[in-house]
Motif scaffolding. Structure first.
Motif, PDB file in Angstrom:
ATOM      1  N   ILE A  71       0.894  -1.254   0.005  1.00 52.36           N
ATOM      2  CA  ILE A  71      -0.144  -0.262   0.168  1.00 52.36           C
ATOM      3  C   ILE A  71       0.959   1.341   0.039  1.00 52.36           C
ATOM      4  CG2 ILE A  71      -1.720   1.189   1.391  1.00 52.36           C
ATOM      5  CD1 ILE A  71      -2.689  -1.428   2.378  1.00 52.36           C
ATOM      6  N   THR A 128      -0.873  -2.664  -4.724  1.00 43.16           N
ATOM      7  CA  THR A 128      -2.212  -3.098  -5.184  1.00 43.16           C
ATOM      8  C   THR A 128      -3.180  -1.687  -4.764  1.00 43.16           C
ATOM      9  OG1 THR A 128      -2.471  -4.243  -3.128  1.00 43.16           O
ATOM     10  CG2 THR A 128      -1.920  -5.499  -5.004  1.00 43.16           C
ATOM     11  N   THR A 129      -2.702  -1.145  -3.744  1.00 41.12           N
ATOM     12  CA  THR A 129      -3.616   0.337  -3.346  1.00 41.12           C
ATOM     13  C   THR A 129      -2.676   1.309  -3.160  1.00 41.12           C
ATOM     14  OG1 THR A 129      -5.265  -1.068  -2.087  1.00 41.12           O
ATOM     15  CG2 THR A 129      -4.990   1.181  -1.744  1.00 41.12           C
ATOM     16  N   SER A 148      -7.785   2.145 -13.306  1.00 41.26           N
ATOM     17  CA  SER A 148      -7.530   1.076 -12.186  1.00 41.26           C
ATOM     18  C   SER A 148      -8.914   0.107 -12.109  1.00 41.26           C
ATOM     19  CB  SER A 148      -7.777   2.205 -10.963  1.00 41.26           C
ATOM     20  OG  SER A 148      -7.780   1.672  -9.748  1.00 41.26           O
ATOM     21  N   THR A 153      -8.404  -2.793  -9.260  1.00 41.98           N
ATOM     22  CA  THR A 153      -7.522  -2.161  -8.028  1.00 41.98           C
ATOM     23  C   THR A 153      -8.237  -1.581  -6.983  1.00 41.98           C
ATOM     24  OG1 THR A 153      -6.383  -0.643  -9.482  1.00 41.98           O
ATOM     25  CG2 THR A 153      -5.324  -2.697  -8.787  1.00 41.98           C
ATOM     26  N   ARG A 154      -8.052  -1.285  -5.686  1.00 40.26           N
ATOM     27  CA  ARG A 154      -8.400  -0.460  -4.747  1.00 40.26           C
ATOM     28  C   ARG A 154      -7.614   0.823  -4.624  1.00 40.26           C
ATOM     29  NH1 ARG A 154     -12.423   0.449  -1.570  1.00 40.26           N
ATOM     30  NH2 ARG A 154     -13.334  -1.775  -1.481  1.00 40.26           N
ATOM     31  N   MET A 155      -8.111   1.866  -5.221  1.00 45.44           N
ATOM     32  CA  MET A 155      -7.196   3.095  -5.274  1.00 45.44           C
ATOM     33  C   MET A 155      -8.104   4.478  -4.809  1.00 45.44           C
ATOM     34  SD  MET A 155      -4.317   2.658  -6.933  1.00 45.44           S
ATOM     35  CE  MET A 155      -3.402   1.226  -7.447  1.00 45.44           C
ATOM     36  N   ARG A 193     -14.286  -0.551  -6.818  1.00 47.36           N
ATOM     37  CA  ARG A 193     -13.110  -0.367  -5.553  1.00 47.36           C
ATOM     38  C   ARG A 193     -12.550   1.071  -5.574  1.00 47.36           C
ATOM     39  NH1 ARG A 193      -8.972  -5.024  -5.294  1.00 47.36           N
ATOM     40  NH2 ARG A 193      -9.204  -4.639  -2.970  1.00 47.36           N
ATOM     41  N   GLN A 194     -13.055   2.008  -6.331  1.00 44.62           N
ATOM     42  CA  GLN A 194     -12.381   3.597  -6.718  1.00 44.62           C
ATOM     43  C   GLN A 194     -12.711   4.308  -5.429  1.00 44.62           C
ATOM     44  OE1 GLN A 194     -10.143   2.778  -8.672  1.00 44.62           O
ATOM     45  NE2 GLN A 194     -11.435   0.947  -9.112  1.00 44.62           N
ATOM     46  N   ILE A 371      -8.156  -4.200   3.800  1.00 45.58           N
ATOM     47  CA  ILE A 371      -7.152  -4.647   2.907  1.00 45.58           C
ATOM     48  C   ILE A 371      -5.701  -4.577   3.929  1.00 45.58           C
ATOM     49  CG2 ILE A 371      -7.707  -3.894   0.681  1.00 45.58           C
ATOM     50  CD1 ILE A 371      -6.237  -1.187   1.428  1.00 45.58           C
ATOM     51  N   ASP A 381      -5.836  -9.303  -2.330  1.00 49.87           N
ATOM     52  CA  ASP A 381      -4.683  -8.582  -2.970  1.00 49.87           C
ATOM     53  C   ASP A 381      -3.350  -9.133  -2.122  1.00 49.87           C
ATOM     54  OD1 ASP A 381      -6.679  -6.986  -4.060  1.00 49.87           O
ATOM     55  OD2 ASP A 381      -6.440  -5.442  -2.757  1.00 49.87           O
TER      56      ASP A 381
END
Ligand code: GUN
Ligand code: ZN
Length: 440
Positions: A71, A128-129, A148, A153-155, A193-194, A371, A381
């Motif tokens: 992260i 991954t973030t 993303s 992906t979690r962003m 996941r945004q 996460i 992730d």
């Protein structure tokens, strides 16, 4: 359903607050089973293999460390084109290199091409973030989130706000910045996941009206992030004092506008005092430690062990801060965090380091319930480090006497690119898959 098998390392608690060894979860031969983007079973292979339905064959990673996805709590995607620019400190570096680079994002196509490259490079490093700064141009945010979303992906990302002290081509206004951010929030915040981060660049580039508008955005929409820079260099701190003479400290400028609270992430925070750290602890605001950037620009040495003092721990994550930082690899960044701590007389052990790049980053983003750990129910992730990535590394690994040494050596000697990265239960990057290691 998918599964991975190999040596797995994750943390069950914060090793800055408890005995590091007791926080570590380690399976020499572990199994992670994933379904619907989440981890559904995890443990020693022999005890967990019953969770594998017939026909599901785990991806096996011998000579590797399987970790939670890494992260990055502070990074600028538009700056990958000027990493490693010579000879400047923060304010001169912004003028000479950063602002011209960001101006080139007026071209939507350039933003799309860069977002595509950036996300792939980030995934290749096992991240991954990330909490990502775009540019002042709204389409730079669309370009990033679209990419993303493709990888699921979690962003966290947002449009930079700045209405003074930058070239006119990069300025918005308090009003247009509010309006454009709000449209982006409606389009992207909570879509898949945004997540959206309101992103005033830093106090010197924002009028009080603009900082107040950022505060109004945070009040108007639930669950938003706030990301900005804080007390990075002495010259910057002095400038903020001149620009905001009525405020008690740099952090107080942000607090006055309602920008200090849960999901606020302050990059750098080198030149802060005890009162500022207490404010962050009390409000749930987080700091992002960016060691490669701080060394490269000569900004100063972050007080990691003060920030995480168990008497009033501040949520603290790790940031690459590309393009002042010099790598997108959080593993490499940890090697530099070790050296910054050493220069202050502290020792950053491998377990605490792993926490900073995983569960600590998740805490900084208030995502610690989903996460940053390998555990049942968590989002699936993962990052796989190859402990034999080079002959030197393979040789060195043979002389490691325990798992902590093996991990520590990765921070010092490991390559930038990892062996594999999994996002929401799918392999998105596999170094061995040639010619194209990416899933999308
Ligand atoms: N302060 C304001 N903008 C920036 C930036 O883009 N990078 C860094 N490192 N510090 C900043
Ligand atoms: Zn930055």
């Amino acid at each position: 359903m998918r599964a991975v098998r190999g040596r797995v390392l994750t943390l069950r608690a914060n090793p800055f607050l408890a005995e590091p060894r007791e926080c570590l979860v380690h399976h020499e031969d572990g199994l992670v089973v994933m379904r619907g983007g989440r981890i559904t079973a995890f443990g020693a292979y022999e005890l967990t293999k019953g969770a594998l339905p017939p026909g599901v064959v785990p991806a096996e990673y011998p000579n590797a460390l399987i970790l939670p996805g890494l992260i990055d709590t502070h990074v600028h995607y538009p700056q990958i084109q000027m990493v490693g620019a010579f000879g400047a400190q923060l304010l001169g570096w912004l003028e000479r290199y950063t602002f011209p680079a960001e101006a080139s994002f007026a071209d939507r196509r350039h933003a799309e091409d860069t977002a595509r490259l950036f996300l792939r490079e980030v995934l290749a490093c096992g991240t991954t973030t990330a909490a990502v700064y775009c540019t002042v141009h709204p389409h730079s945010v669309d370009a990033f989130f679209a990419e993303s979303e493709r990888f699921n992906t979690r962003m966290v990302a947002g449009k930079v706000l700045m209405d003074r002290n930058a070239p006119s081509a990069l300025l918005d206004t308090a009003e247009s910045g509010y309006r454009e951010s709000e449209a982006l929030i409606r389009r992207w915040h909570g879509r898949g996941r945004q997540l959206y981060g309101v992103t005033p660049r830093f106090a010197p580039a924002c009028t009080e009206a603009q900082l107040d508008a950022a505060g109004a955005l945070l009040r108007a929409h639930d669950g938003l992030y706030l990301q900005t820079h804080l007390s990075e260099s002495p010259a910057e701190v002095a400038w903020v004092q001149e620009l905001f003479p009525a405020r008690g400290s740099y952090l107080d400028v942000y607090a006055h506008a309602g920008l200090v609270g849960p999901r606020s992430v302050f990059g750098h925070a080198i030149h802060v005092d005890e009162a500022d750290l207490c404010t962050c602890h009390r409000t749930g605001a987080a700091l992002s430690h960016c060691p490669t950037s701080n060394l490269f620009l000569g900004s100063g040495l972050f007080r990691l062990f003060d920030a995480l003092d168990p008497r009033r721990p501040v949520r603290t994550g790790l940031g690459t801060d590309i393009g002042a930082g010099t790598t997108l690899s959080l593993v490499r960044t940890l090697g530099e965090a070790y050296k910054v701590a050493a220069l202050r007389g502290d020792k950053l052990d491998a377990v605490r380091a792993l926490w900073l790049a995983t569960a600590g980053g998740a805490e900084a983003l208030h995502l610690e319930d989903r996460i940053g750990r390998i555990a049942v129910g968590y989002e699936a992730d993962l990052c796989v480090l190859d402990t034999a990535a080079s002959p030197l590394l393979a040789h060195r690994a043979r002389y490691c006497t325990d798992i902590e040494e093996l991990l520590f050596v990765q921070m010092t000697l490991g390559p930038e690119r990892v062996q594999a990265t999994w996002v929401a239960g799918e392999p998105v990057y596999e170094a061995a898959r040639t010619p194209d290691p990416y899933r999308y």
